[in-house]
Motif scaffolding. Structure first.
Motif, PDB file in Angstrom:
ATOM      1  N   GLN A   1     -33.253 -24.186  30.310  1.00 20.18           N
ATOM      2  CA  GLN A   1     -33.399 -22.919  29.581  1.00 20.18           C
ATOM      3  C   GLN A   1     -34.768 -22.296  29.886  1.00 20.18           C
ATOM      4  O   GLN A   1     -35.777 -23.002  29.898  1.00 20.18           O
ATOM      5  CB  GLN A   1     -33.271 -23.156  28.069  1.00 20.18           C
ATOM      6  CG  GLN A   1     -31.890 -23.634  27.659  1.00 20.18           C
ATOM      7  CD  GLN A   1     -31.798 -23.935  26.162  1.00 20.18           C
ATOM      8  OE1 GLN A   1     -32.719 -23.645  25.402  1.00 20.18           O
ATOM      9  NE2 GLN A   1     -30.684 -24.525  25.752  1.00 20.18           N
TER      10      GLN A   1
ATOM     11  N   ARG B   1     -37.296 -21.102  28.451  1.00 15.78           N
ATOM     12  CA  ARG B   1     -38.017 -20.943  27.178  1.00 15.78           C
ATOM     13  C   ARG B   1     -39.512 -20.866  27.446  1.00 15.78           C
ATOM     14  O   ARG B   1     -40.067 -21.742  28.114  1.00 15.78           O
ATOM     15  CB  ARG B   1     -37.752 -22.132  26.256  1.00 15.78           C
ATOM     16  CG  ARG B   1     -36.294 -22.322  25.891  1.00 15.78           C
ATOM     17  CD  ARG B   1     -35.828 -21.377  24.794  1.00 15.78           C
ATOM     18  NE  ARG B   1     -34.370 -21.257  24.849  1.00 15.78           N
ATOM     19  CZ  ARG B   1     -33.652 -20.462  24.061  1.00 15.78           C
ATOM     20  NH1 ARG B   1     -34.259 -19.704  23.154  1.00 15.78           N
ATOM     21  NH2 ARG B   1     -32.348 -20.394  24.183  1.00 15.78           N
TER      22      ARG B   1
ATOM     23  N   VAL C   1     -39.261 -28.308  21.110  1.00 16.55           N
ATOM     24  CA  VAL C   1     -37.800 -28.339  20.926  1.00 16.55           C
ATOM     25  C   VAL C   1     -37.442 -27.642  19.613  1.00 16.55           C
ATOM     26  O   VAL C   1     -38.065 -27.894  18.585  1.00 16.55           O
ATOM     27  CB  VAL C   1     -37.282 -29.796  20.899  1.00 16.55           C
ATOM     28  CG1 VAL C   1     -35.794 -29.832  20.558  1.00 16.55           C
ATOM     29  CG2 VAL C   1     -37.542 -30.471  22.238  1.00 16.55           C
ATOM     30  N   ASN C   2     -36.452 -26.767  19.663  1.00 16.55           N
ATOM     31  CA  ASN C   2     -35.934 -26.114  18.461  1.00 16.55           C
ATOM     32  C   ASN C   2     -34.511 -26.581  18.197  1.00 16.55           C
ATOM     33  O   ASN C   2     -33.719 -26.689  19.128  1.00 16.55           O
ATOM     34  CB  ASN C   2     -35.907 -24.587  18.643  1.00 16.55           C
ATOM     35  CG  ASN C   2     -37.285 -23.981  18.493  1.00 16.55           C
ATOM     36  OD1 ASN C   2     -38.148 -24.524  17.819  1.00 16.55           O
ATOM     37  ND2 ASN C   2     -37.498 -22.852  19.141  1.00 16.55           N
TER      38      ASN C   2
ATOM     39  N   VAL D   1     -29.393 -26.640  20.198  1.00  8.29           N
ATOM     40  CA  VAL D   1     -30.740 -26.999  20.632  1.00  8.29           C
ATOM     41  C   VAL D   1     -31.248 -25.999  21.660  1.00  8.29           C
ATOM     42  O   VAL D   1     -30.502 -25.553  22.537  1.00  8.29           O
ATOM     43  CB  VAL D   1     -30.769 -28.403  21.293  1.00  8.29           C
ATOM     44  CG1 VAL D   1     -32.190 -28.917  21.413  1.00  8.29           C
ATOM     45  CG2 VAL D   1     -29.926 -29.376  20.515  1.00  8.29           C
ATOM     46  N   ALA D   2     -32.545 -25.694  21.550  1.00  6.85           N
ATOM     47  CA  ALA D   2     -33.207 -24.853  22.552  1.00  6.85           C
ATOM     48  C   ALA D   2     -34.546 -25.467  22.897  1.00  6.85           C
ATOM     49  O   ALA D   2     -35.149 -26.163  22.082  1.00  6.85           O
ATOM     50  CB  ALA D   2     -33.397 -23.435  22.012  1.00  6.85           C
ATOM     51  N   GLY D   3     -35.001 -25.190  24.098  1.00 10.92           N
ATOM     52  CA  GLY D   3     -36.313 -25.687  24.494  1.00 10.92           C
ATOM     53  C   GLY D   3     -36.434 -25.716  25.995  1.00 10.92           C
ATOM     54  O   GLY D   3     -35.426 -25.624  26.712  1.00 10.92           O
ATOM     55  N   PRO D   4     -37.674 -25.836  26.486  1.00 20.59           N
ATOM     56  CA  PRO D   4     -37.887 -25.748  27.931  1.00 20.59           C
ATOM     57  C   PRO D   4     -37.388 -26.971  28.700  1.00 20.59           C
ATOM     58  O   PRO D   4     -37.386 -26.948  29.920  1.00 20.59           O
ATOM     59  CB  PRO D   4     -39.399 -25.594  28.054  1.00 20.59           C
ATOM     60  CG  PRO D   4     -39.965 -26.136  26.792  1.00 20.59           C
ATOM     61  CD  PRO D   4     -38.927 -25.910  25.732  1.00 20.59           C
TER      62      PRO D   4
ATOM     63  N   VAL E   1     -34.287 -28.254  27.829  1.00 21.19           N
ATOM     64  CA  VAL E   1     -32.878 -28.285  27.439  1.00 21.19           C
ATOM     65  C   VAL E   1     -32.094 -27.465  28.463  1.00 21.19           C
ATOM     66  O   VAL E   1     -32.541 -26.391  28.870  1.00 21.19           O
ATOM     67  CB  VAL E   1     -32.691 -27.677  26.031  1.00 21.19           C
ATOM     68  CG1 VAL E   1     -31.230 -27.746  25.621  1.00 21.19           C
ATOM     69  CG2 VAL E   1     -33.596 -28.379  25.017  1.00 21.19           C
TER      70      VAL E   1
ATOM     71  N   GLY F   1     -28.188 -18.442  24.469  1.00 14.54           N
ATOM     72  CA  GLY F   1     -28.748 -19.423  25.389  1.00 14.54           C
ATOM     73  C   GLY F   1     -29.032 -20.794  24.818  1.00 14.54           C
ATOM     74  O   GLY F   1     -29.683 -21.607  25.473  1.00 14.54           O
ATOM     75  N   TRP F   2     -28.581 -21.083  23.607  1.00 13.59           N
ATOM     76  CA  TRP F   2     -28.792 -22.417  23.045  1.00 13.59           C
ATOM     77  C   TRP F   2     -27.669 -23.354  23.493  1.00 13.59           C
ATOM     78  O   TRP F   2     -26.544 -22.912  23.761  1.00 13.59           O
ATOM     79  CB  TRP F   2     -28.808 -22.348  21.505  1.00 13.59           C
ATOM     80  CG  TRP F   2     -30.001 -21.655  20.913  1.00 13.59           C
ATOM     81  CD1 TRP F   2     -30.455 -20.398  21.207  1.00 13.59           C
ATOM     82  CD2 TRP F   2     -30.883 -22.173  19.914  1.00 13.59           C
ATOM     83  NE1 TRP F   2     -31.565 -20.108  20.453  1.00 13.59           N
ATOM     84  CE2 TRP F   2     -31.849 -21.170  19.651  1.00 13.59           C
ATOM     85  CE3 TRP F   2     -30.957 -23.377  19.205  1.00 13.59           C
ATOM     86  CZ2 TRP F   2     -32.877 -21.348  18.705  1.00 13.59           C
ATOM     87  CZ3 TRP F   2     -31.965 -23.547  18.263  1.00 13.59           C
ATOM     88  CH2 TRP F   2     -32.919 -22.552  18.036  1.00 13.59           C
ATOM     89  N   LEU F   3     -27.984 -24.634  23.550  1.00 12.21           N
ATOM     90  CA  LEU F   3     -26.975 -25.648  23.875  1.00 12.21           C
ATOM     91  C   LEU F   3     -26.202 -26.020  22.618  1.00 12.21           C
ATOM     92  O   LEU F   3     -26.787 -26.365  21.589  1.00 12.21           O
ATOM     93  CB  LEU F   3     -27.662 -26.889  24.439  1.00 12.21           C
ATOM     94  CG  LEU F   3     -26.774 -28.124  24.634  1.00 12.21           C
ATOM     95  CD1 LEU F   3     -25.819 -27.932  25.813  1.00 12.21           C
ATOM     96  CD2 LEU F   3     -27.637 -29.371  24.841  1.00 12.21           C
TER      97      LEU F   3
END
Lengths: 537, 537
Positions: A6, A8, B365-366, B390-393, B395, B412-414
């Motif tokens: 992603q 991000r 991580v979000n 989940v989102a994050g660089p 992920v 764009g979240w998983l």
């Protein structure tokens, strides 16, 4: 072929929203009695963000602070960058000339100033017409507040604002991680101060560096006290680091009184504190009068920590002062001192020598030493001495609004101006500032080593060694020494103390006892000011 | 306005060169007797890098490994990405069908294979014509090596190469931090396996996450044992993390024998180890026979760690098994369990409940939970149950060579496919896989909670609960249970054990004792295989 992760961005907005979501209940204490939580600070930040909009501060504009370490300053640390403006903390100890220079140079749109500090900055206001607003941060002072339409009151401003309710993080795109988030000016010992323009990316990566275990290792169980001012190189990243880790944060307010600080450490069960060596020196005689048993890590930076000072702390409370080597240009932390696994079984004296080094670079930071004349890289053998150069994603690649600058190499590394050795484990040992090195009879004498040897005497509080022009040897060392109150030691006795510690030809030609040494705005001993005052112009 | 920091990329080359410069003397031990250092591994890596060039492997090409955890595999972990190729570790337990599918799909150019594993992969070679070379990694097996021109020998290959002598790091530009560095396929419980394509950036950021103090907190004084295979989601980042931190690394080789692993932990004074729960389960009965006093942190991941298992460890050696929650798509670590400061004074039972949660997300991580039907975000109140996203660089934002995929949201979240709650401190608690949840009479029953209740009985080694179609209730739970050897417990006795632990209508309709439960290639209990084998097709 690019990866498919992603896109991000790394942003300070993430750090704020992390503290809000995970550590809302953890404390943010300002000395003097204000006990808040990250939830409170987040609300304050969301109000301040809206207030900056209401003031019409454009994106990218510089927002200056002129303030000590307190909760409202923390809200500025957050609200300014998460709304894509640039935080510019100003050193409150600058001369009016430098102060006006940097506010002009930065083109600060708004200045937030502690009420107690108004007398130091308001007289400059008439010469700073581009500053649209001066916002007064309340404190316990009763300095008169100028009756001027540009002057606003922080608490009124945020009380009138409707807190921003969304996710700051979601307002950023990947490209935005390179947006400027902060601006700090170097202390400018030579020439005018120069600005270092940090980005969200560099700030977040540096923050992760302060979390790395076994180095500073900020973590959730910490209680972090940045004694180092928030206007001094981002308080070494401790505020951002603490909130990302979920540590509690203790802000000391305006007082640098040693007993005040020690009482705060004891009362709040502080585990990690950071300060310049002069502050640690001021606290050293009073350590045993306080319960400092919660401390686990004390950082010293800004200038070399004398080994004797560090050992005083280790003897008294079991925790040495650990070198946190850095520069404003390095966000600021580049390396962390202290012993590692393989030093555990060394004799104590050898461990002291390891702790005297500036340490190993943090992850993502590269260091090298190069021959000052040829620019060629020198071996990492612990012996070769060369100029220390630094590279990394949180190291400056240029100065703000300065053209090509000799401070950077052709391949983009920062020249630190320090002479250093590197050993086979990447341990960095500063030998001296290039310009402070003393050249006597064709050989170099390290002023820093002489100062360490001097301060290893229990009667010596501070020492500075500078070069005096000499017809025969070109330069010879002269030592300026501050003794502890009541000491009756003589210059000859101090020379006798030095004799077994350094080469005979290193012994200073003269030892001059002085009541105090001149300091820079950030509390470091200023050899430039010392030279100006004692050497013939 | 962008900041003015150096445009330094985040690359695995930095991690390698850091270990080489700072931690050259730290050990890399492979079970079976090979004791090397990072200096040795760096030399091996520099030779292998040159050998890959000699083989004509293009930049960006996929280089596969089919190997257990050992030093040569570590060299591949390094040499492949630092030369801008893509490391593709293959799960050695895949069926021939899946194995051939992913080698084809990845278009692997070269496959490095343990000699002992040749029988599992060589029969597929004729159906994999795009693989130009098969390189055999020596081990103590005497499997016959095929006489085929495509087959090469690792040690010959690297012995013939002149080590690359420069800085890999300097070959990267900022843009290159997004280059693909690794490729792992998910285990593919439904449909064909899907590839996750990591980048240098995502790998380095994840690595910094594994260093964050108070979470996993890899540091220089650690001795790290990745029991989790290097083909399983990058061994959870432990190899890269260990070398960046300067920790020693212990690689267990091919054997998963519990006594072998326990002897290794004891002999090498391992401080941090990571393994899937089934492996921790296998070691549990033998803990007291070994000196495990050096351990400080044991990670369990891949599937939920039963609280009773974690408590067995805590009781025996003082260290619980800490949840390391993640997925191949999350590089893989997303959250770390365990207690935090405010839990310290809670009664022990409450602390056990905290440790049973999957924990708080790592920095960067979000996580959020959303209503499965409406997609609306649900409150973080510890009660609301929704799909975990989940989102994050680090992920994934897509799968390798897969078009639009329902696994990602519009923003764009998983989508994890897990049901979870989030509380006000960001603690994540998995309730169940969406597809494993049992719907009985219009209400949901969590198979995971039932399994935890079952494994809390000392006679139960493993349990899996699945739904059986039911004419009246739609679905009803059925439990499949593996008992410890010699146990004589009956189904009714086990139901009596469950009765105080779960709602009455949750009690399984039937408890079936089985000698073993089917596992996926990564050692997780496979409910898909279980359903296929016990339910009417």
């Amino acid at each position: 072929m690019d990866g498919l992760m992603q896109p991000r961005p790394l942003t300070i907005a993430h750090l704020l929203e992390r503290a809000e979501r995970l550590f809302a209940h953890k404390e943010v204490v300002t000395a003097g009695g204000e006990r808040l939580t990250y939830a409170d600070v987040a609300v304050g930040t969301r109000r301040l963000a809206a207030a900056l909009d209401a003031l019409g501060v454009p994106a990218g504009a510089r927002v200056a602070t002129f303030a000590s370490n307190h909760r409202r300053h923390l809200e500025l640390y957050l609200a300014v960058p998460v709304t894509k403006r640039v935080l510019h903390p100003i050193n409150i100890r600058l001369s009016a000339e430098h102060l006006e220079y940097i506010v002009e140079h930065a083109e600060d749109d708004v200045v937030f100033v502690d009420r107690a500090l108004l007398p130091r900055i308001w007289p400059s206001a008439e010469r700073l017409p581009k500053v649209r607003h001066w916002v007064v941060l309340p404190d316990d002072s009763s300095e008169p507040i100028p009756a001027d339409p540009r002057v606003l009151h922080y608490d009124d401003l945020v009380a009138a604002a409707t807190p921003f309710a969304g996710s700051f993080e979601e307002t950023f795109t990947l490209a935005d991680e390179n947006l400027a988030s902060g601006l700090c000016y170097t202390s400018g010992t030579t020439g005018p101060p120069k600005g270092v323009l940090y980005s969200h990316r560099s700030t977040v990566l540096h923050c992760l560096g302060t979390l790395a275990a076994g180095l500073i290792g900020l973590c959730e169980s910490d209680v972090v006290l940045p004694i180092v001012p928030m206007f001094h190189a981002n308080a070494w990243g401790l505020p951002y680091g603490a909130m990302t880790a979920g540590a509690s944060l203790v802000l000391p307010g305006p007082s640098a009184d040693p007993d005040h600080l020690l009482r705060l450490i004891a009362a709040e069960r502080v585990t990690v504190a950071g300060a310049v060596p002069t502050v640690w020196t001021s606290m050293a005689p009073r350590l045993r009068a306080h319960d400092l048993s919660a401390t686990r890590f004390l950082l010293g930076g800004g200038s070399a920590v004398p080994p004797a000072l560090s050992e005083t702390y280790r003897a008294a409370i079991g925790v040495p002062i650990t070198h946190s080597w850095g520069m404003t240009e390095i966000s600021p932390v580049g390396a962390i001192g202290g012993t590692r696994t393989r030093h555990r079984d060394l004799p104590e004296a050898d461990q002291v020598a390891v702790r005297a080094a500036q340490g190993q670079p943090l992850p993502l930071v590269n260091v090298r030493i190069v021959d000052v004349e040829t620019g060629r890289e020198l071996p990492r053998d612990g012996d070769a001495v060369g100029e220390l150069q630094v590279a990394g994603p949180w190291v400056a690649g240029g100065y703000y609004r300065v053209g090509a600058d000799g401070s950077f190499t052709e391949d983009g590394w920062l020249r630190t101006g320090d002479l250093a050795t590197l050993d086979a484990e990447g341990y960095l040992r500063l030998v001296d500032r290039i310009k402070d090195l003393i050249k006597s009879g064709g050989e170099w004498i390290s002023s820093v080593e002489l100062e360490s040897a001097l301060t290893s005497h229990p009667d010596v509080v501070e020492a500075a060694v500078i070069a005096r022009p000499d017809p025969r040897w070109m330069e010879r060392p002269v030592a300026y020494v501050v003794l502890r109150e009541g000491s009756g030691i003589t210059g000859d006795e101090l020379l006798a103390h030095l004799t077994p510690l350094v080469a005979k030809w290193w012994l200073p030609d003269e030892i001059v006892f002085v009541p105090a040494l001149p300091k820079t705005g950030t509390g470091k001993i200023s050899k430039t000011l010392l030279r100006d005052s004692v050497l013939p112009g």
